[in-house]
Design an enzyme around this catalytic site. Sequence first.
Site, short mmCIF file in Angstrom:
data_model
loop_
_atom_site.label_atom_id
_atom_site.label_comp_id
_atom_site.label_asym_id
_atom_site.label_seq_id
_atom_site.Cartn_x
_atom_site.Cartn_y
_atom_site.Cartn_z
N SER A 190 0.84 -1.20 0.00
CA SER A 190 0.00 0.00 0.00
C SER A 190 0.88 1.25 0.00
CB SER A 190 -0.95 -0.02 1.20
OG SER A 190 -1.85 1.06 1.16
N HIS A 217 -2.75 -0.95 -3.21
CA HIS A 217 -3.89 -0.07 -2.97
C HIS A 217 -3.75 1.20 -3.82
CE1 HIS A 217 -4.40 -1.94 1.30
NE2 HIS A 217 -4.90 -2.70 0.36
N ASP A 313 -4.67 -4.69 6.13
CA ASP A 313 -5.19 -5.51 5.04
C ASP A 313 -4.17 -6.59 4.69
OD1 ASP A 313 -6.78 -6.41 2.91
OD2 ASP A 313 -5.82 -5.04 1.49
#
Length: 374
Positions: A190, A217, A313
């Site tokens: 991310s 992401h 995540d």
Amino acid sequence: MELRVLIVDDTIVYRKILQDVLQEIEGTRVVATAPNGKIALKKLEFSPVDLVLLDVEMPEMNGLETLKEIKKKFPNVSVVMVSGTNTHSTNITIQALELGAFEFISKPESKGPTESKKELVQELRPVINLIRAKRRLTASRQQPRQGITKPSPKPAIRTPKPTATVPTSRLLTRTEPPNQNVYLIAIGVSTGGPKALLDMIPKLSHKLNRPVLIVQHMPPNFTKSLASQLDKRTQLSVSEAEDNTIAEAGSIYIAPGGRHMIARVVEDKVVLSVNDNPPVKSCRPSVDVLFRSLLGMGKGNILTVMLTGMGDDGVDGVRALSRHGSYNLIQDEKTCVVYGMPRAVEEAQLAHEVLPLDQIAQRINEIVLGRSFA
């Protein structure tokens, strides 16, 4: 800790929008605005600034040129790119992240002022909170220690001395790597990811005959630019995944921005699908969604790699895959822009090895191909 912000955008309307947005985010104060990079650099010389919100496309001096000068002359100033979503802007944004921009936000398209401001607040608030936390941590480390300090508590996980195979890594378990029985490599990343991937992916061996699946992401359009940049720098094929893509050995597939990517076995082949199901942990694409879809493939081990990123995540997906024998690498805290996603895996005691970024590609090569991969 209050963040002093400089807004740089060539349109007065957007400068005003960003000012209004920052008024809704606690702990920020706009100290100056500028219509282009040249004026911004002059203002930085006279105004103490912690954060620059920097437009990508501007006359006289664009965002990329301005970023280079900021990193050279004002290295302690954080820069967040404010990007349009056209191909030119997204390409420049990926380059900016590689050059040291902390993060980017995308300008909302085709929305009224109220909705646009709300979306920008949602995008900016976690980024600003993260920048503030990092600056606070840096400041606390720089303060002189007074009096007698207590010794730091021992870590929860005791690690053996580094081995010859992984000189500066930490081996967190005695579980042996899967000895070339890796079926597929799955990567989650991310904040700080584009720069990490642009550093790591070119170091993967051209003989890496396994599919590589990546969830980064990002919003729509940006992942296509990232895939294009990566494809130019490696002998492996890199592309943005599409629906019903067959994942070929030696190819790398990135989940499209704003969409989940899943994998399944169809007639002995790994087939990728993308969907618009609801976000998981506020993420779409989601690392957890991809990793969980890899359960039960039954053809060998999954090698997971968790790189820099905010939040947690991926940890649930790693937990599920670990029950089926996955081998899990994570990036170390020192080389992460944000030690969030890797930390979650380590704290859940699911990581087998902790590695600095510059060693991860070589370790993947060794695990998949053996020591004589060159």
